[in-house]
Scaffold this motif. Structure first.
Motif, PDB file in Angstrom:
ATOM      1  N   SER A   1      35.203  47.294  -7.335  1.00  0.00           N
ATOM      2  CA  SER A   1      34.113  46.562  -7.919  1.00  0.00           C
ATOM      3  C   SER A   1      34.620  45.758  -9.222  1.00  0.00           C
ATOM      4  O   SER A   1      34.012  44.895  -9.972  1.00  0.00           O
ATOM      5  N   VAL A   2      35.898  45.860  -9.348  1.00  0.00           N
ATOM      6  CA  VAL A   2      36.574  44.968 -10.627  1.00  0.00           C
ATOM      7  C   VAL A   2      37.587  44.079 -10.492  1.00  0.00           C
ATOM      8  O   VAL A   2      38.352  44.289  -9.535  1.00  0.00           O
TER       9      VAL A   2
ATOM     10  N   GLY B   1      36.190  34.281  -4.461  1.00  0.00           N
ATOM     11  CA  GLY B   1      37.221  33.758  -4.714  1.00  0.00           C
ATOM     12  C   GLY B   1      38.331  34.333  -5.721  1.00  0.00           C
ATOM     13  O   GLY B   1      39.465  33.700  -5.778  1.00  0.00           O
ATOM     14  N   ILE B   2      37.969  35.821  -6.115  1.00  0.00           N
ATOM     15  CA  ILE B   2      38.723  36.485  -6.975  1.00  0.00           C
ATOM     16  C   ILE B   2      39.190  37.795  -6.302  1.00  0.00           C
ATOM     17  O   ILE B   2      38.208  38.545  -5.950  1.00  0.00           O
ATOM     18  N   LEU B   3      40.520  38.191  -6.357  1.00  0.00           N
ATOM     19  CA  LEU B   3      40.652  39.482  -5.767  1.00  0.00           C
ATOM     20  C   LEU B   3      40.476  40.550  -6.744  1.00  0.00           C
ATOM     21  O   LEU B   3      40.489  40.700  -8.089  1.00  0.00           O
ATOM     22  N   CYS B   4      39.695  41.663  -6.063  1.00  0.00           N
ATOM     23  CA  CYS B   4      38.982  42.802  -6.795  1.00  0.00           C
ATOM     24  C   CYS B   4      39.618  44.145  -6.411  1.00  0.00           C
ATOM     25  O   CYS B   4      40.150  44.047  -5.166  1.00  0.00           O
TER      26      CYS B   4
ATOM     27  N   GLU C   1      34.421  51.416 -12.821  1.00  0.00           N
ATOM     28  CA  GLU C   1      34.779  52.325 -13.983  1.00  0.00           C
ATOM     29  C   GLU C   1      36.269  51.981 -13.924  1.00  0.00           C
ATOM     30  O   GLU C   1      37.075  52.117 -12.977  1.00  0.00           O
ATOM     31  N   VAL C   2      36.784  51.884 -15.080  1.00  0.00           N
ATOM     32  CA  VAL C   2      38.213  51.628 -15.334  1.00  0.00           C
ATOM     33  C   VAL C   2      38.824  52.494 -16.455  1.00  0.00           C
ATOM     34  O   VAL C   2      38.424  52.699 -17.519  1.00  0.00           O
ATOM     35  N   THR C   3      39.853  53.248 -16.001  1.00  0.00           N
ATOM     36  CA  THR C   3      40.542  54.193 -16.990  1.00  0.00           C
ATOM     37  C   THR C   3      41.910  53.821 -17.116  1.00  0.00           C
ATOM     38  O   THR C   3      42.738  53.546 -16.192  1.00  0.00           O
TER      39      THR C   3
END
Length: 416
Positions: A18-19, A12-15, A398-400
């Motif tokens: 994978s985040v 139910g959450i927009l990603c 991974e988030v930058t």
């Protein structure tokens, strides 16, 4: 448009990949540009696959999204760059693009920008007027160089798109009309510091019908034959960009293969390397803007508004081009309402959506404005004293952080 490969709902959450977007908002605040690295790579590779049988070189159009991480991602794939100013050239070089993979365009390059391009060693400088050809020759002579030059030709093909992004019509400022090419070719005989190696066109953006490219390419091929007949060694035929993407699911863009099927037979035996300059095609659907619902209100005639913390200062396309952007609630809800999604800027044109069916999300929750990767952050402004938002890139899980949010101090740092 929701690119389901890289932006999708999970529990139910927009990603993004994978985040979850709400996690990114908690960490980096809103408004926030979120870019999928895998989307950029996938779009670039699909373009390359479509034109694989044609000798070609793809130069990403930096004006669409000049974030260094975006340019670097494409450079790592082997892509070159098309730049329209000294600033865009600086960004491309800073991102690690070799100068010999950069072509320099622009209808109004200054002598300083021409010098920067020549001293950097760019692959080609494209000229759009006789006066500019003389200016490039003068700068090259002063530097003791011979400039590799392309001439942008206006094919006088009026494509069916928004008038502000039509660039191949003789009524517009771009390129040299066919009627003036004889004078241009004669001029090269008197300019010893120029070598004509490229012919270029660009008919606009969001061109849905491949036949417009066919018509313009046919004109460019006729010019190619004339130039060769006069003894010019034309190495590059630049067809520009403008290939369409889907913003509105009700108006899907044709696949890039439809354009390749038309263009490859026309070009594959012409003895040139074909240059393409996709920008929007690669970047548009790779990013969203995450924005918080500040307030909801209903006026006396029953019209509802979602007032969010992003606006035309972050994405001016709806105001400037009346363009469609899908808007989704980051958290899915069972009920929906019909409302306008508007920003905080003191302009009536500050909106993302009019009379749109949208999830019945409460104040404090998040919305995502889709297809914000092209002509979003690059056209942002500080109007109303607004701070430009942060930008992040997601690669799997991974988030930058690729751009910090501006500060109030930065708003005045250059003022005396």
């Amino acid at each position: 448009m929701l690119d389901s490969h890289f932006f999708s709902f999970s529990d139910g959450i927009l990603c993004c990949e994978s985040v979850a977007l709400d996690e990114l908002a908690r960490q980096f605040g809103t408004p926030l540009f979120v870019t999928s690295r895998q989307s950029l790579v996938s779009q670039y590779r699909s373009f390359e696959e479509a034109f694989a049988s044609l000798p070609h070189f793809t130069c990403y159009s930096v004006k669409a999204n000049f974030n260094l991480a975006v340019i670097r991602t494409l450079a790592e794939e082997g892509c070159g760059c098309d730049v329209n100013s000294g600033g865009e050239l600086y960004r491309a070089l800073t991102a690690g693009v070799p100068a010999n993979k950069i072509i320099m365009a622009g209808v109004g390059k200054s002598e300083a920008e021409i010098k920067y391009g020549l001293t950097s060693g760019v692959m080609m400088i494209k000229a759009e007027s006789i006066s500019e050809l003389k200016a490039i020759n003068s700068v090259a002579e002063h530097l003791g160089k011979v400039a590799q030059v392309g001439v942008r030709i206006n094919p006088n093909v009026t494509a069916e798109t928004h008038p502000y992004i039509t660039t191949g019509d003789s009524k517009e400022k771009f390129g040299i009309d066919e009627a003036g090419l004889g004078e241009v070719f004669e001029l090269f005989k008197t300019l010893p510091n120029l070598e004509l190696h490229g012919l270029d066109m660009h008919i606009g953006s969001q061109i849905f019908d491949p036949e417009y490219y066919v018509a313009a390419t046919q004109k460019l091929l006729e010019v190619l034959e004339s130039a060769r007949h006069l003894g010019f060694d034309i190495k590059w035929l630049d067809l520009g960009g403008g290939f369409p993407v889907t913003y509105d699911p009700q108006k899907p863009a044709p696949p890039i293969t439809k354009f390749a099927e038309k263009l490859i037979p026309m070009l594959q035996d012409k003895g040139v390397t074909v240059i393409f300059e996709p920008g929007r095609f690669i970047a548009a659907n790779a990013s969203v803007i995450v924005t918080k619902i500040l307030y909801r209100k209903k006026n006396q005639i029953g019209k509802e508004f979602f007032i969010v913390d992003a606006g035309m200062t972050e994405l001016i396309r709806p105001a400037l081009y009346q363009s469609h952007h899908e808007v989704l609630s980051v958290k899915q809800h069972d009920r929906s309402v019909v409302a306008d999604v508007v920003g905080p800027i003191c302009e009536s044109s500050d909106f993302f959506a009019r009379h749109r069916t949208i999830d019945d999300a409460p104040e404090g929750e998040l919305l995502a404005v889709l297809s914000s990767g092209a002509y979003g952050a690059v056209m942002s402004s500080n109007y109303n004293g607004r701070l430009r938002p942060a930008e992040v890139m997601v690669d799997g899980d991974e988030v930058t952080l690729t751009r910090r949010r501006e500060t109030y101090e930065q708003l005045v740092q250059n003022e005396l």
